[in-house]
Scaffold this motif. Sequence first.
Motif: not given
Length: 404
Positions: A346-354
């Motif tokens: 799954s994904a890492d919400f804290t990387l979304q902007r990057e």
Amino acid sequence: MRAVVYRGPNDLRLETLPVPRIGSGDLLVKVATCGVCPTDIKKIQYGTVPPPRIFGHETAGTIVRLGARVQGLKVGDRVALHHHVPCLKCHFCRHRAFAQCAQYKRTGITAGFEPAGGGYAEYVRVMSFVLPGLVKIPLRNSFEEGAMLEPVNTVLKAVRRLALLRGDIVLVAGQGPIGLMFTRVLRLEGMRVLATDLIESRLKLARQFGARWTFCVEASVRHKPTPDPSREGNSPGAPEGQLPSSGGVGGGFGFEVQRSTFNVQGSTSPTLNPQLSTLVQRATRGRGLDAAVIAVPSDDVARQAQMCLRGGGQLMLFAHTKRGDSFACDPAAVCVDEKDLLGSYSADFTLQREVARLVFSRRLDVRPLITHRFRLEQTADAIALASHPAPDSLKIIVQAQRAV
């Protein structure tokens, strides 16, 4: 509205449902496009969750209604959605194991029934707790690019779990859409990538995405690895043209998946293909791979990739998502040779902007990955193609309205 409803294993039905109601902190989004993800395919094919549900979580669309408490957004905004957002406060979140957070495991987007993403419908309700993961799509970018943020996020998260240094050599086994994303992200991070697959057209795209070496295996024809002339002589590794090819079938890595050709008779431990060993040894000047990313659900690929790692190297499993499966590995390779066995899901919400900057700037240009588009009423056909890919198919998209 129209929606494709999961009614049981391999039973998808186009139905007419009410448009979802929203609360004061929610959004109503008109879906433009939604990617087909293997995790949804498994649920649909194997019936691992009870019906009814509306799947689809790689979603982008346009805001058509806002709850009274929603700020910073407006009707008409084009947005990419993010269906899982962690609490950032629990024990798991403090350890950055966001995918294990109880809130993260809640799906915050629905088109009706038990929330399951809802992207295979004309409208979705976006709940308040996942709004921090929402990203506005710039005017120059398409809804399809917005829908690709979620899978790119999962790839970047996995790459960041690897302890790599610039110039390290990483195998990416399998060059489907996810494998190609790994190839590009690793190259952008400064790694040298050995990309493998069974299909030459995918390896051609892998070279365009930055693979330094490509390695194609077919059932009856052995190919020499294809060099990228623009990169020859740019590193201490051996020239690409010196790398031998390997026979066999399966996983894009010279392994026999069904018959385990390279296994020792009567043993579960694989014998390493000598041509594969030569390939890796020449590319790494005898050191071994720094890491291997297994983007195909093949146990033989994983075991033999582990054998190709240097001491202290890392094996990343990215496609082994079926619970209850097991495969043999040499525990001494983990203990004595210090070869790490890792997974990422799954994904890492804290990387979304990057991730948004990466995709929307087109440093990672996802557009070449999208090969087939289906209308909403053709969702079952889209799932069928994604589960049994054709040589010319990569990322499959379902369009609820014409992409812009």
